[in-house]
Design an enzyme around this catalytic site. Structure first.
Site, PDB file in Angstrom:
ATOM      1  N   ASN A   1      66.313 -10.588  75.169  1.00 12.44           N
ATOM      2  CA  ASN A   1      66.509 -11.105  76.522  1.00 12.44           C
ATOM      3  C   ASN A   1      67.422 -10.118  77.250  1.00 12.44           C
ATOM      4  O   ASN A   1      68.620 -10.104  77.034  1.00 12.44           O
ATOM      5  CB  ASN A   1      67.153 -12.498  76.450  1.00 12.44           C
ATOM      6  CG  ASN A   1      67.511 -13.026  77.825  1.00 12.44           C
ATOM      7  OD1 ASN A   1      67.059 -12.490  78.841  1.00 12.44           O
ATOM      8  ND2 ASN A   1      68.310 -14.085  77.864  1.00 12.44           N
TER       9      ASN A   1
ATOM     10  N   LYS B   1      68.111 -10.004  80.369  1.00 15.99           N
ATOM     11  CA  LYS B   1      68.799 -10.567  81.546  1.00 15.99           C
ATOM     12  C   LYS B   1      68.629  -9.593  82.722  1.00 15.99           C
ATOM     13  O   LYS B   1      67.599  -8.937  82.824  1.00 15.99           O
ATOM     14  CB  LYS B   1      70.259 -10.863  81.205  1.00 15.99           C
ATOM     15  CG  LYS B   1      70.359 -11.677  79.906  1.00 15.99           C
ATOM     16  CD  LYS B   1      71.727 -12.189  79.601  1.00 15.99           C
ATOM     17  CE  LYS B   1      71.682 -12.932  78.257  1.00 15.99           C
ATOM     18  NZ  LYS B   1      72.942 -13.593  77.951  1.00 15.99           N
TER      19      LYS B   1
ATOM     20  N   HIS C   1      67.178 -21.277  79.958  1.00 19.93           N
ATOM     21  CA  HIS C   1      68.304 -20.503  79.422  1.00 19.93           C
ATOM     22  C   HIS C   1      69.596 -21.050  80.022  1.00 19.93           C
ATOM     23  O   HIS C   1      69.627 -21.451  81.192  1.00 19.93           O
ATOM     24  CB  HIS C   1      68.127 -19.021  79.764  1.00 19.93           C
ATOM     25  CG  HIS C   1      69.154 -18.174  79.091  1.00 19.93           C
ATOM     26  ND1 HIS C   1      70.427 -18.024  79.597  1.00 19.93           N
ATOM     27  CD2 HIS C   1      69.115 -17.477  77.935  1.00 19.93           C
ATOM     28  CE1 HIS C   1      71.118 -17.250  78.781  1.00 19.93           C
ATOM     29  NE2 HIS C   1      70.348 -16.903  77.765  1.00 19.93           N
TER      30      HIS C   1
ATOM     31  N   GLU D   1      72.124 -19.731  81.233  1.00 22.84           N
ATOM     32  CA  GLU D   1      72.555 -19.132  82.512  1.00 22.84           C
ATOM     33  C   GLU D   1      71.755 -19.715  83.661  1.00 22.84           C
ATOM     34  O   GLU D   1      72.286 -19.919  84.759  1.00 22.84           O
ATOM     35  CB  GLU D   1      72.423 -17.603  82.438  1.00 22.84           C
ATOM     36  CG  GLU D   1      73.538 -17.007  81.579  1.00 22.84           C
ATOM     37  CD  GLU D   1      73.150 -15.753  80.808  1.00 22.84           C
ATOM     38  OE1 GLU D   1      72.168 -15.083  81.176  1.00 22.84           O
ATOM     39  OE2 GLU D   1      73.842 -15.449  79.812  1.00 22.84           O
TER      40      GLU D   1
ATOM     41  N   GLU E   1      70.934 -22.090  71.365  1.00 20.10           N
ATOM     42  CA  GLU E   1      71.940 -21.107  71.784  1.00 20.10           C
ATOM     43  C   GLU E   1      73.200 -21.847  72.198  1.00 20.10           C
ATOM     44  O   GLU E   1      73.308 -22.295  73.344  1.00 20.10           O
ATOM     45  CB  GLU E   1      71.422 -20.295  72.978  1.00 20.10           C
ATOM     46  CG  GLU E   1      70.199 -19.472  72.671  1.00 20.10           C
ATOM     47  CD  GLU E   1      70.075 -18.313  73.656  1.00 20.10           C
ATOM     48  OE1 GLU E   1      70.119 -17.161  73.204  1.00 20.10           O
ATOM     49  OE2 GLU E   1      69.966 -18.547  74.860  1.00 20.10           O
TER      50      GLU E   1
ATOM     51  N   GLY F   1      77.103 -14.082  74.741  1.00 18.22           N
ATOM     52  CA  GLY F   1      77.806 -12.987  75.404  1.00 18.22           C
ATOM     53  C   GLY F   1      79.299 -12.936  75.093  1.00 18.22           C
ATOM     54  O   GLY F   1      80.040 -12.188  75.719  1.00 18.22           O
TER      55      GLY F   1
ATOM     56  N   SER G   1      75.262 -13.990  70.582  1.00 20.55           N
ATOM     57  CA  SER G   1      75.987 -12.895  69.929  1.00 20.55           C
ATOM     58  C   SER G   1      75.352 -12.455  68.610  1.00 20.55           C
ATOM     59  O   SER G   1      76.065 -12.082  67.672  1.00 20.55           O
ATOM     60  CB  SER G   1      77.462 -13.259  69.730  1.00 20.55           C
ATOM     61  OG  SER G   1      78.093 -13.443  70.987  1.00 20.55           O
TER      62      SER G   1
HETATM   63  P1  PGA Z   1      73.945 -12.613  73.639  1.00 21.91           P
HETATM   64  O1  PGA Z   1      72.904 -13.417  74.594  1.00 21.91           O
HETATM   65  O2  PGA Z   1      73.157 -12.139  72.452  1.00 21.91           O
HETATM   66  O3  PGA Z   1      74.426 -11.486  74.510  1.00 21.91           O
HETATM   67  O4  PGA Z   1      75.001 -13.572  73.270  1.00 21.91           O
HETATM   68  C1  PGA Z   1      71.966 -14.287  74.055  1.00 21.91           C
HETATM   69  C2  PGA Z   1      71.191 -14.968  75.157  1.00 21.91           C
HETATM   70  O5  PGA Z   1      71.770 -15.250  76.208  1.00 21.91           O
HETATM   71  O6  PGA Z   1      69.985 -15.243  75.006  1.00 21.91           O
END
Ligand code: PGA
Length: 272
Positions: A10, A12, A102, A104, A181, A187, A227
């Site tokens: 992903n 983003k 997601h 976000e 998640e 992140g 992460s």
């Molecule tokens: P990350 O993001 O691996 O940077 O924690 C995962 C995601 O948002 O799908």
């Protein structure tokens, strides 16, 4: 049970179309050891770039076995929705997967449970496979609300899937995947422990089995996200109910992403 592992990048709002083409050029040779597993469908890998990079990335990945995924989709088929993208537009670009809900999107763009259910409904009627993202915030975890959050986030999706299966519109092996998640791990570099991840995945699977049918619940892939990095991927992917990974930050680097794919192949598939 047969749940081919799935690893999804992903990106983003990162990487232009030009960056995406350069990324593919670095990635594809690194995936040679996985080529057979990818071509036979025993392992699936997808990349979700920003919309403007989809077409160029698709061309750059042609023949590699790596699929395209989208990060979002609108719940309507077409119309006056400035700035939005429909399922048909994604199908037209040979997208295979689409992320829905997601964290976000939930936190920043008003994708609440009702809207997520509408998106899911639209995508289930398309040729795209949805990847439904769920997970609790830190405050919810600390308040011991995990079970409650999973109930709330899965209630409408399970009802939708069940009615489609009953109506014969959905195969008894639904194409949906779930991405667990935990929001506090996204992140942040703070990855869930194996115990936390396995416990949440089992809780999700129990709901799928109870709400659909045991066989259908057993077939649905549950990915872990938050992460995931080359150095923690092995312990997460070795968990019995972790069927793959949704990777953000580490997926921006072709070598790190390739390393996670290799770890997934080594951990989940018996040597050929
Ligand atoms: P990350 O993001 O691996 O940077 O924690 C995962 C995601 O948002 O799908």
């Amino acid at each position: 049970m047969n749940r081919p592992p799935l690893v999804v990048a992903n990106w983003k709002m990162n990487h232009t179309a030009t960056d995406a083409a350069a990324f593919a050029e670095r990635l594809v040779p690194e995936l040679v050891p996985s080529a057979r597993a990818l071509s036979t469908g025993r392992l699936e890998v997808a990349i979700a770039p920003a919309f403007p990079a989809l077409e160029r990335l698709g061309r750059a990945l042609a023949g590699s076995g790596v699929r395209l995924a989208a990060q979002n989709v609108h719940e309507s088929t077409a119309g006056a929705f400035t700035g939005e993208v429909s399922a048909a537009m994604l199908e037209d670009l040979d997208c295979r997967f689409v992320l829905i809900g997601h964290s976000e999107r939930r936190a920043l763009f008003g994708d609440l449970d009702a809207r997520i259910a509408a998106k899911l409904d639209r995508v289930l009627a398309s040729r795209l496979s949805p990847i439904l993202c769920i997970g609790e915030t830190l405050a919810e975890r600390e308040a011991d609300q995990l079970e409650h959050v999973l109930d709330r986030q899965l209630e409408a999706p399970i009802a939708l899937l069940r009615s489609r299966i009953e109506a014969g519109a959905e195969s008894p092996r639904p194409a949906i995947a779930i991405a667990y998640e935990p929001v506090w791990a996204i992140g942040t570099g703070r990855v869930a422990t194996s115990e936390i991840a396995q416990q949440a995945h089992v809780a999700i699977r129990r709901r799928l089995e109870a709400g659909l049918a045991p066989a259908a619940g057993q077939q649905i892939r549950i990915l872990y996200g938050g992460s995931v990095k080359p150095d923690n991927a092995r312990s997460l992917l070795a968990l019995p109910d972790v069927d793959g990974a949704l990777v953000g930050g580490a997926s921006l680097d072709p070598l790190q992403f390739a390393s996670i794919v290799s770890t997934c192949r080594e951990t989940r598939l018996e040597p050929c």
